[in-house]
Design a protein around this motif. Structure first.
Motif, PDB file in Angstrom:
ATOM      1  N   ALA A  36      36.844  28.103 -52.069  1.00  0.00           N
ATOM      2  CA  ALA A  36      38.083  28.006 -52.842  1.00  0.00           C
ATOM      3  C   ALA A  36      38.225  29.184 -53.805  1.00  0.00           C
ATOM      4  CB  ALA A  36      38.121  26.681 -53.608  1.00  0.00           C
ATOM      5  N   ILE A  37      37.140  29.519 -54.505  1.00  0.00           N
ATOM      6  CA  ILE A  37      37.188  30.644 -55.451  1.00  0.00           C
ATOM      7  C   ILE A  37      37.405  31.945 -54.696  1.00  0.00           C
ATOM      8  CG2 ILE A  37      35.823  32.000 -57.087  1.00  0.00           C
ATOM      9  CD1 ILE A  37      34.559  29.359 -58.028  1.00  0.00           C
ATOM     10  N   TYR A  40      41.082  32.281 -53.469  1.00  0.00           N
ATOM     11  CA  TYR A  40      41.993  32.500 -54.589  1.00  0.00           C
ATOM     12  C   TYR A  40      41.847  33.907 -55.163  1.00  0.00           C
ATOM     13  CZ  TYR A  40      44.477  31.957 -58.955  1.00  0.00           C
ATOM     14  OH  TYR A  40      45.343  32.147 -59.991  1.00  0.00           O
ATOM     15  N   LEU A  41      40.616  34.356 -55.353  1.00  0.00           N
ATOM     16  CA  LEU A  41      40.411  35.678 -55.940  1.00  0.00           C
ATOM     17  C   LEU A  41      40.843  36.795 -54.998  1.00  0.00           C
ATOM     18  CD1 LEU A  41      37.058  35.264 -57.891  1.00  0.00           C
ATOM     19  CD2 LEU A  41      39.420  35.116 -58.735  1.00  0.00           C
ATOM     20  N   ASN A  44      44.353  37.368 -55.242  1.00  0.00           N
ATOM     21  CA  ASN A  44      44.719  37.999 -56.506  1.00  0.00           C
ATOM     22  C   ASN A  44      44.086  39.383 -56.649  1.00  0.00           C
ATOM     23  OD1 ASN A  44      46.373  36.175 -58.478  1.00  0.00           O
ATOM     24  ND2 ASN A  44      45.065  34.820 -57.267  1.00  0.00           N
ATOM     25  N   THR A 132      41.385  24.774 -63.180  1.00  0.00           N
ATOM     26  CA  THR A 132      42.573  25.201 -62.456  1.00  0.00           C
ATOM     27  C   THR A 132      42.428  26.663 -62.043  1.00  0.00           C
ATOM     28  OG1 THR A 132      43.731  25.982 -64.422  1.00  0.00           O
ATOM     29  CG2 THR A 132      44.024  23.637 -63.829  1.00  0.00           C
ATOM     30  N   PRO A 133      43.119  27.074 -60.993  1.00  0.00           N
ATOM     31  CA  PRO A 133      43.106  28.485 -60.629  1.00  0.00           C
ATOM     32  C   PRO A 133      43.573  29.377 -61.782  1.00  0.00           C
ATOM     33  CG  PRO A 133      44.028  27.192 -58.841  1.00  0.00           C
ATOM     34  CD  PRO A 133      43.846  26.254 -60.022  1.00  0.00           C
ATOM     35  N   HIS A 134      44.550  28.900 -62.555  1.00  0.00           N
ATOM     36  CA  HIS A 134      45.057  29.665 -63.695  1.00  0.00           C
ATOM     37  C   HIS A 134      43.955  29.875 -64.735  1.00  0.00           C
ATOM     38  CE1 HIS A 134      47.762  31.205 -66.737  1.00  0.00           C
ATOM     39  NE2 HIS A 134      47.257  30.327 -67.581  1.00  0.00           N
ATOM     40  N   LEU A 136      40.739  29.917 -64.226  1.00  0.00           N
ATOM     41  CA  LEU A 136      39.770  30.856 -63.660  1.00  0.00           C
ATOM     42  C   LEU A 136      40.263  32.294 -63.812  1.00  0.00           C
ATOM     43  CD1 LEU A 136      37.242  31.559 -61.997  1.00  0.00           C
ATOM     44  CD2 LEU A 136      38.618  31.164 -59.941  1.00  0.00           C
ATOM     45  N   LEU A 137      41.494  32.532 -63.427  1.00  0.00           N
ATOM     46  CA  LEU A 137      42.052  33.880 -63.503  1.00  0.00           C
ATOM     47  C   LEU A 137      42.147  34.360 -64.954  1.00  0.00           C
ATOM     48  CD1 LEU A 137      43.042  36.103 -61.647  1.00  0.00           C
ATOM     49  CD2 LEU A 137      45.352  35.164 -61.871  1.00  0.00           C
TER      50      LEU A 137
END
Length: 160
Positions: A36-37, A40-41, A44, A132-134, A136-137
């Motif tokens: 998942a990480i 997502y990364l 981005n 949340t992804p937010h 993490l970012l």
């Protein structure tokens, strides 16, 4: 590099166009968290290396350059905070984000603050799973912004 494997030797990525992206090492024993990480990364615009466990993560540090590390606090073969302390000692100039999903069976007992302890051992930021992804970012961007001058000085020093 396919998900779930860690390269044994450094690989050049000269023709992929990804060598200029910030490189993040993710160390967690849960393959689903890693996947998942990673997805997502990558979406981005980060280059991601996955290490499924502490030993694999330490081998990766020996062979590759990273801009940031995301390390799970509790993994097999590394007791408790050994992972945070060891990764910080091996690469003190690389910002480290600690994450933990540790749950307590007895909700009435006082919960030790593992994430605060991780900060004391060298983590720059901490994330409690699930995050949340937010979140993490935001943690990644904060760490990279704070360490950019140091990273650029280190790169120039290594070239000279």
């Amino acid at each position: 590099m396919s998900h779930g494997s860690m390269i044994e030797l450094p690989k050049r990525e000269a023709q992929t166009g990804r060598e200029d992206l910030r490189h993040i090492l993710v160390v967690d024993d849960d393959p689903m968290v890693c996947m998942a990480i990673e997805i997502y990364l990558q979406r981005n615009n980060f280059r991601v290396s996955i290490a499924e466990g502490g030993e694999a993560g330490l081998r990766a540090l020996a062979y590759e350059q990273f801009d940031l590390m995301i390390i799970d606090i509790f993994m097999p073969h590394m007791r408790g905070f050994e992972s945070i302390r060891t990764f910080h000692e091996r690469a003190p100039a690389i910002p480290l984000i600690a994450m933990s999903g540790y749950a307590f069976a007895n909700l009435n007992s006082p919960e030790p603050d593992f994430l605060r302890m991780a900060l004391e051992l060298g983590a720059e930021r901490c994330l409690r799973k699930p995050f949340t992804p937010h979140a993490l970012l935001a943690a990644i961007n904060d760490c990279l912004a704070e360490h950019r001058p140091d990273a650029e000085i280190a790169s120039v020093t290594q070239l000279g």
